[in-house]
Design a protein around this motif. Structure first.
Motif, PDB file in Angstrom:
ATOM      1  N   GLY A  78       0.817  -1.214   0.000  1.00 35.67           N
ATOM      2  CA  GLY A  78       0.000   0.000   0.000  1.00 35.67           C
ATOM      3  C   GLY A  78       0.847   1.259   0.000  1.00 35.67           C
ATOM      4  N   LEU A  79       2.043   1.189   0.586  1.00 40.11           N
ATOM      5  CA  LEU A  79       2.940   2.339   0.554  1.00 40.11           C
ATOM      6  C   LEU A  79       3.468   2.599  -0.848  1.00 40.11           C
ATOM      7  N   ASP A  80       3.605   1.559  -1.655  1.00 39.51           N
ATOM      8  CA  ASP A  80       3.991   1.766  -3.057  1.00 39.51           C
ATOM      9  C   ASP A  80       2.910   2.546  -3.804  1.00 39.51           C
ATOM     10  N   ILE A  81       1.652   2.265  -3.474  1.00 39.23           N
ATOM     11  CA  ILE A  81       0.550   3.016  -4.090  1.00 39.23           C
ATOM     12  C   ILE A  81       0.631   4.480  -3.680  1.00 39.23           C
ATOM     13  N   ILE A  82       0.968   4.738  -2.421  1.00 33.42           N
ATOM     14  CA  ILE A  82       1.088   6.118  -1.949  1.00 33.42           C
ATOM     15  C   ILE A  82       2.197   6.844  -2.697  1.00 33.42           C
ATOM     16  N   VAL A  83       3.317   6.167  -2.934  1.00 38.74           N
ATOM     17  CA  VAL A  83       4.413   6.784  -3.685  1.00 38.74           C
ATOM     18  C   VAL A  83       3.943   7.161  -5.089  1.00 38.74           C
ATOM     19  N   GLU A  84       3.187   6.284  -5.736  1.00 37.54           N
ATOM     20  CA  GLU A  84       2.650   6.590  -7.065  1.00 37.54           C
ATOM     21  C   GLU A  84       1.723   7.793  -7.002  1.00 37.54           C
TER      22      GLU A  84
END
Length: 285
Positions: A78-84
């Motif tokens: 989910g943190l990868d989604i936040i980075v995007e």
């Protein structure tokens, strides 16, 4: 030679009249059949019983721990989604791209979906097993991690909603915008760092988040000061007020990253502690 002697000349005892000799069933079983020889498989089974138990499937506890590891990987994803989301909203902010900002708003469903997925997965695990010690700390920490991830996603949406309010060509101040973009880069760095710290259980890396967060706080104060000094033009002042709100959203993303870092220390040590005392007045670092 006596009639009791054998053909070879040896003597053998004769059964008495009241003592019957060995019967047919004594040698070949009650049904008159020879006993079946032990098969190779039966011999291996009796000799390797312990080996057979070692080759059995995973225990319920091992299965629980495997599912918990998979849930953790999904949560940190989910943190990868936040980075995007951060990358896109910062690009939309820099170029005043209203269409890209709309995409950020629409894509928030991915963050909400991941939040619900992890919560449901944790509830399902708790219904089957009762975690203890380290496993229980991971379960509790993942709930906090997902809460902070969901809030980060909301802050990205808040920034995206502010972009079209100033129109397609607002009267922008370059120095203020550059400070915002620098602030966004620091917030992005905090998000990636808190993920790495949680995945590796690195408390020192988690504590280093405070250093970056102080830099974000300084920029937040600088942006507020610059916004107050933009002049008397109504359109420029309106855009500057929107940028104050953008800076506030980025500052909150940094705080959420620090909160995730605090969960790393909790998982490793079993004790919860804040990395910084928010009750103290903020100084000019």
């Amino acid at each position: 030679m006596s009639p009791e002697s054998s053909a070879s000349g040896g003597w053998r005892s004769q059964p008495k009249a009241d003592e019957p000799g060995p019967s047919f069933s004594d040698s070949y079983g009650p049904a008159g059949r020879a006993p079946a020889p032990r098969t190779r498989g039966a011999q291996a089974a009796s000799a390797g019983g312990a080996t057979g138990s070692a080759l059995a499937g995973p225990t319920p506890r091992q299965h629980f721990q495997q599912q918990l590891r998979e849930l953790e990987q999904r949560a940190l994803g989910g943190l990868d989604i936040i980075v995007e989301q951060l990358d896109r909203v910062l690009e939309a902010l820099e170029h005043q791209d209203v269409e890209l900002a709309a995409m950020v708003i629409a894509d928030d469903d991915r963050v909400d979906g991941r939040y619900l997925e992890i919560h449901q997965g944790i509830l399902s695990l708790l219904a089957l097993q009762a975690p203890v010690a380290g496993d229980l700390r991971v379960v509790a920490a993942l709930l906090h991690v997902m809460k902070n991830i969901e809030r980060m996603g909301d802050q990205c949406v808040n920034i995206a909603k502010l972009i079209p309010l100033s129109g397609h060509e607002p009267p922008r101040r370059r120095e203020l915008l550059e400070a915002l973009l620098k602030m966004g880069a620091l917030a992005r760095s905090e998000v990636t760092q808190c993920k790495a710290a949680f995945a590796t259980r690195d408390v020192a890396l988690a504590e280093d988040l405070v250093r970056q967060d102080r830099a974000i706080n300084r920029l937040n104060r600088d942006i507020f000061r610059m916004a107050l000094e933009v002049g008397d033009d109504p359109d420029t002042r309106e855009w500057a007020m929107h940028m104050i709100l953008v800076a506030r959203a980025l500052e909150r993303i940094g705080d959420n990253a620090v909160d995730i870092g605090e969960q790393v220390a909790f998982v490793v040590t079993g004790l919860f502690r804040e990395f910084s005392d928010s009750s103290q007045p903020v100084g000019r670092d």
